[in-house]
Design an enzyme around this catalytic site. Structure first.
Site, PDB file in Angstrom:
ATOM      1  N   ASP A  61       6.008  -8.591  -6.706  1.00  8.46           N
ATOM      2  CA  ASP A  61       5.322  -7.714  -5.752  1.00  8.46           C
ATOM      3  C   ASP A  61       4.340  -8.563  -4.938  1.00  8.46           C
ATOM      4  O   ASP A  61       3.147  -8.587  -5.203  1.00  8.46           O
ATOM      5  CB  ASP A  61       4.604  -6.635  -6.589  1.00  8.46           C
ATOM      6  CG  ASP A  61       3.866  -5.613  -5.762  1.00  8.46           C
ATOM      7  OD1 ASP A  61       4.153  -5.477  -4.568  1.00  8.46           O
ATOM      8  OD2 ASP A  61       2.983  -4.942  -6.341  1.00  8.46           O
TER       9      ASP A  61
HETATM   10  C1  SPV Z   1       2.235  -0.424  -7.603  1.00 10.32           C
HETATM   11  O1  SPV Z   1       2.726   0.287  -8.485  1.00 10.32           O
HETATM   12  O2  SPV Z   1       2.898  -1.117  -6.844  1.00 10.32           O
HETATM   13  C2  SPV Z   1       0.779  -0.474  -7.426  1.00 10.32           C
HETATM   14  C3  SPV Z   1      -0.079  -0.303  -8.583  1.00 10.32           C
HETATM   15  O3  SPV Z   1       0.341  -0.747  -6.330  1.00 10.32           O
HETATM   16  S1  SPV Z   1      -0.396  -1.881  -9.227  1.00 10.32           S
HETATM   17  O4  SPV Z   1       0.845  -2.487  -9.662  1.00 10.32           O
HETATM   18  O5  SPV Z   1      -1.296  -1.629 -10.311  1.00 10.32           O
HETATM   19  O6  SPV Z   1      -1.035  -2.689  -8.202  1.00 10.32           O
HETATM   20 MG    MG Z   2       1.751  -1.628  -5.111  1.00 10.33          MG
END
Ligand code: SPV
Ligand code: MG
Length: 283
Positions: A53
């Protein structure tokens, strides 16, 4: 309709429950488990493609995933839109696109692009607060339906900038018209979120993501004044674990005999994918 539903969920006295999903099937499972909202998680959408991510996917990728979820469920979709995918112009474009796709609302966070997942060490750099408040104002102005929900998320605690910074940022975002605030924390205890909620005096609902402070249950969150809890990634994490156990077992034993009773039947997947509806269309 979905925006109105999400807005109402944020306003009612009970805490709304959202769960993270990444495609049509996960959205359906979330719905069947009785959640109120599907969180179209940037973490899950990325991970489901074998990617971290880290702003590698584009807005179009995230939108397509959110669209799949919206098509598969009656639940409102709250789309995790990271930093808004660029500057204010990109935010305006994003709002138009998500709204047209039938999404109930979006969440944007005050980090600089490209952002990294909040639980990754390092690189948690915040955007100037006034600049981000400007993005929130543009998001609010760009919606066609006044019920479309704009959630403003601060990463001030994630970046280690402290409570005063988190509060002043959220005040600015509320002033800019945010419909809700998301206060994110990676503390193993809920303390800083509880402190934030104690200091938060605005009528703007607060959303939390108890990934690291998972011992803080829904009742405690409700008592502290939380409007919505997001279980952002437990669905994906559990599916990886389950798949790994089952496939390893089949690989070791040479058949699926030992696991057949534990895994969803083909019939169950047919039901989840609405095979009857499609069969009724005829060939
Ligand atoms: C997601 O689920 O992508 C979020 C929450 O933004 S976190 O992974 O905690 O950043
Ligand atoms: Mg996120």
């Amino acid at each position: 309709m979905q925006p109105t539903r999400l807005r109402a969920l944020l306003k009612r006295p009970e805490v709304a429950r959202a769960a993270g999903g990444h495609d049509g099937l996960t959205a359906r499972v979330i719905e069947e488990c009785g959640y109120d909202v599907v969180w179209a998680s940037s973490f899950e959408i990325s991970a489901s493609r074998g990617l971290p991510d880290m702003s590698l996917l584009t807005m179009t990728d995230y939108l397509e995933a959110a669209r799949q979820m919206a098509a598969a469920t009656e639940l409102p979709i709250l789309a995790d839109c990271d930093t808004g995918f660029g500057n204010r112009l990109n935010v305006a474009y994003m709002i138009r696109q998500y709204e047209a796709a039938g999404i109930a609302g979006v969440c944007i966070e005050d980090k600089i692009y490209p952002k990294r997942n909040s639980f990754l060490e390092g690189g948690q750099v915040l955007e100037d607060a006034a600049e981000f408040a400007g993005k929130v104002a543009v998001a609010v102005r760009s919606r066609a339906n006044p019920d479309f929900v704009v959630v403003a998320r601060t990463e001030a605690l994630i970046a280690g900038l402290g409570m005063a910074e988190a509060l002043s940022r959220c005040h600015a975002y509320a002033d800019a018209g945010a419909d809700a605030i998301l206060i994110h924390s990676k503390s193993p205890q809920p303390d800083e979120v509880v402190d934030f909620l104690r200091a938060w005096q605005r009528p703007v609902p607060v959303v939390v993501v108890p990934t690291t402070y998972f011992g803080w249950d829904i009742r405690a969150a409700g008592e502290a004044g939380v409007a919505m809890v997001i279980y952002a990634n437990q669905g994906l994490r559990s599916s990886v674990q389950a798949m790994r156990q089952v496939l390893a077992d089949i690989r070791t034993t040479g058949s699926s005999v030992r696991v057949e009773g534990e895994i969803a039947s083909m019939k169950e997947i047919f039901r989840l994918t609405r095979v009857d509806t499609w069969t009724a269309v005829g060939a």
